[in-house]
Design a protein around this motif. Structure first.
Motif, PDB file in Angstrom:
ATOM      1  N   ASP A  97       0.817  -1.211   0.000  1.00 38.90           N
ATOM      2  CA  ASP A  97       0.000   0.000   0.000  1.00 38.90           C
ATOM      3  C   ASP A  97       0.849   1.259   0.000  1.00 38.90           C
ATOM      4  O   ASP A  97       1.751   1.406   0.840  1.00 38.90           O
ATOM      5  N   LEU A  98       0.528   2.188  -0.902  1.00 40.52           N
ATOM      6  CA  LEU A  98       1.045   3.547  -0.841  1.00 40.52           C
ATOM      7  C   LEU A  98      -0.101   4.436  -0.401  1.00 40.52           C
ATOM      8  O   LEU A  98      -1.139   4.497  -1.063  1.00 40.52           O
ATOM      9  N   SER A  99       0.075   5.123   0.741  1.00 35.73           N
ATOM     10  CA  SER A  99      -0.986   5.940   1.316  1.00 35.73           C
ATOM     11  C   SER A  99      -0.514   7.377   1.451  1.00 35.73           C
ATOM     12  O   SER A  99       0.588   7.628   1.956  1.00 35.73           O
ATOM     13  N   VAL A 100      -1.352   8.314   1.010  1.00 30.91           N
ATOM     14  CA  VAL A 100      -1.110   9.731   1.235  1.00 30.91           C
ATOM     15  C   VAL A 100      -2.208  10.186   2.190  1.00 30.91           C
ATOM     16  O   VAL A 100      -3.357  10.374   1.792  1.00 30.91           O
ATOM     17  N   THR A 101      -1.832  10.349   3.465  1.00 31.72           N
ATOM     18  CA  THR A 101      -2.820  10.646   4.508  1.00 31.72           C
ATOM     19  C   THR A 101      -3.025  12.149   4.642  1.00 31.72           C
ATOM     20  O   THR A 101      -4.150  12.643   4.549  1.00 31.72           O
ATOM     21  N   THR A 102      -1.955  12.888   4.869  1.00 31.07           N
ATOM     22  CA  THR A 102      -1.983  14.349   4.815  1.00 31.07           C
ATOM     23  C   THR A 102      -0.704  14.807   4.123  1.00 31.07           C
ATOM     24  O   THR A 102       0.310  14.104   4.115  1.00 31.07           O
ATOM     25  N   GLY A 103      -0.752  15.996   3.544  1.00 35.84           N
ATOM     26  CA  GLY A 103       0.388  16.503   2.799  1.00 35.84           C
ATOM     27  C   GLY A 103       0.287  16.170   1.327  1.00 35.84           C
ATOM     28  O   GLY A 103      -0.727  15.648   0.843  1.00 35.84           O
ATOM     29  N   THR A 104       1.356  16.466   0.586  1.00 39.31           N
ATOM     30  CA  THR A 104       1.380  16.330  -0.873  1.00 39.31           C
ATOM     31  C   THR A 104       2.519  15.413  -1.296  1.00 39.31           C
ATOM     32  O   THR A 104       3.671  15.615  -0.902  1.00 39.31           O
ATOM     33  N   PHE A 105       2.172  14.429  -2.112  1.00 33.68           N
ATOM     34  CA  PHE A 105       3.154  13.526  -2.701  1.00 33.68           C
ATOM     35  C   PHE A 105       3.153  13.732  -4.208  1.00 33.68           C
ATOM     36  O   PHE A 105       2.092  13.800  -4.834  1.00 33.68           O
ATOM     37  N   SER A 106       4.342  13.813  -4.811  1.00 32.37           N
ATOM     38  CA  SER A 106       4.476  14.049  -6.250  1.00 32.37           C
ATOM     39  C   SER A 106       5.479  13.059  -6.841  1.00 32.37           C
ATOM     40  O   SER A 106       6.482  12.711  -6.207  1.00 32.37           O
ATOM     41  N   THR A 107       5.186  12.626  -8.061  1.00 26.27           N
ATOM     42  CA  THR A 107       6.154  11.790  -8.783  1.00 26.27           C
ATOM     43  C   THR A 107       7.270  12.639  -9.381  1.00 26.27           C
ATOM     44  O   THR A 107       8.197  12.097  -9.976  1.00 26.27           O
ATOM     45  N   SER A 108       7.177  13.942  -9.255  1.00 29.11           N
ATOM     46  CA  SER A 108       8.140  14.966  -9.672  1.00 29.11           C
ATOM     47  C   SER A 108       8.000  15.304 -11.151  1.00 29.11           C
ATOM     48  O   SER A 108       7.484  14.501 -11.944  1.00 29.11           O
ATOM     49  N   GLY A 109       8.490  16.474 -11.502  1.00 27.51           N
ATOM     50  CA  GLY A 109       8.428  16.922 -12.886  1.00 27.51           C
ATOM     51  C   GLY A 109       9.276  16.095 -13.830  1.00 27.51           C
ATOM     52  O   GLY A 109       9.152  16.214 -15.056  1.00 27.51           O
ATOM     53  N   THR A 110      10.137  15.231 -13.274  1.00 30.11           N
ATOM     54  CA  THR A 110      10.929  14.316 -14.101  1.00 30.11           C
ATOM     55  C   THR A 110      10.113  13.097 -14.504  1.00 30.11           C
ATOM     56  O   THR A 110      10.558  12.277 -15.304  1.00 30.11           O
ATOM     57  N   ASN A 111       8.922  12.966 -13.928  1.00 35.22           N
ATOM     58  CA  ASN A 111       7.954  11.927 -14.326  1.00 35.22           C
ATOM     59  C   ASN A 111       8.476  10.525 -14.026  1.00 35.22           C
ATOM     60  O   ASN A 111       8.416   9.620 -14.873  1.00 35.22           O
ATOM     61  N   TYR A 112       8.961  10.326 -12.810  1.00 31.52           N
ATOM     62  CA  TYR A 112       9.438   9.001 -12.431  1.00 31.52           C
ATOM     63  C   TYR A 112       8.272   8.016 -12.369  1.00 31.52           C
ATOM     64  O   TYR A 112       7.176   8.353 -11.903  1.00 31.52           O
ATOM     65  N   ASP A 113       8.515   6.802 -12.792  1.00 32.35           N
ATOM     66  CA  ASP A 113       7.489   5.770 -12.761  1.00 32.35           C
ATOM     67  C   ASP A 113       7.306   5.251 -11.336  1.00 32.35           C
ATOM     68  O   ASP A 113       8.250   5.193 -10.537  1.00 32.35           O
ATOM     69  N   LEU A 114       6.084   4.839 -11.060  1.00 30.30           N
ATOM     70  CA  LEU A 114       5.743   4.319  -9.740  1.00 30.30           C
ATOM     71  C   LEU A 114       4.921   3.049  -9.918  1.00 30.30           C
ATOM     72  O   LEU A 114       3.946   3.037 -10.667  1.00 30.30           O
ATOM     73  N   THR A 115       5.322   1.998  -9.208  1.00 34.35           N
ATOM     74  CA  THR A 115       4.555   0.751  -9.167  1.00 34.35           C
ATOM     75  C   THR A 115       4.138   0.504  -7.730  1.00 34.35           C
ATOM     76  O   THR A 115       4.958   0.605  -6.808  1.00 34.35           O
TER      77      THR A 115
END
Length: 230
Positions: free
Chosen positions: A30-48
């Motif tokens: 599980d990837l959870s964003v509870t509070t705050g901001t998560f970004s894959t960044s402007g470099t557009n990194y892939d996330l699985t």
């Protein structure tokens, strides 16, 4: 987060906090964003990840990344949090019967692809909130024998006016997008029901909003029921 990273569960939880990938990352569960901001960044990194959950105080910014979800259960849960799709592609491909999207409020994606390699017949089910797909919507399972991926709508789906909904297959699989007996509406720029693909329209309204190209392409199966195509 620097360096290519692998986690089991990963939670971002800090009011006013901000985190960004500095390399591709894999979260097994599980990837959870509870509070705050998560970004894959402007470099557009892939996330699985297995699953993604965005709580009410959380924001997930996808930029132009490819985000692949391969878990079980509820793959994408947005509990009134914020998902900024930007120009991303979300790929859902578990070899399991799953709920694709659930949680509070409507959800907007850019590109959405459902493309599992299946070993038995599987069902993907959308939750009860409306879905907007600003990019392309692709259903494309793979199987080594005649096995079906059935995708059941749970609310209206709206695909961009210049974009395409494609229902297709790879190798011997088949795919079926079913508006269900509740007759959920489907709106899309172009509709391509390719070989091995089926649209089961029941009594739904299917709206084609494209202004160029071939609005309706069918080499697969259109089960029209009592639907209205406009």
């Amino acid at each position: 987060m620097t360096g290519t990273s692998a986690f089991f569960d990963l939670t971002f939880d800090g009011s006013g906090g901000a985190w960004a990938l500095a390399a591709a990352a894999t979260v097994s569960d599980d990837l959870s964003v509870t509070t705050g901001t998560f970004s894959t960044s402007g470099t557009n990194y892939d996330l699985t990840a297995g699953r993604i959950s965005i709580s009410a105080g959380g924001t997930f910014t996808a930029n132009g990344s490819t985000i692949t979800l391969n878990g079980t259960g509820d793959l994408f849960t947005k509990n009134t949090g914020t998902f900024n799709a930007n120009t991303s592609t979300v790929v859902m491909n578990p070899n399991a019967s799953v709920t694709v999207i659930t949680g509070g409020g409507a959800t907007t994606f850019n590109n959405l692809t459902l493309s599992p390699t299946i070993t038995v017949a599987r069902t993907y089910t959308f939750g009860s909130n409306a879905i907007t797909i600003d990019g392309n919507f692709n259903i494309n399972p793979t199987a080594s024998s005649v096995l079906a991926l059935t995708v059941n709508m749970g609310a209206a789906i709206t695909v961009g006016a210049t974009k395409t909904t494609t229902i297709t297959r790879t190798t011997s699989a088949t795919s079926n997008l079913d508006t269900t007996g509740t007759n959920y509406a489907l709106s899309t720029g172009l509709l391509d029901i390719a070989t091995g693909g089926t649209l089961t329209a029941n009594g739904s309204t299917v709206t084609l909003t494209g202004t160029t190209g071939t609005l309706f392409t069918r080499t697969g199966t259109f089960t029209q029921g009592t639907s209205t195509v406009t």
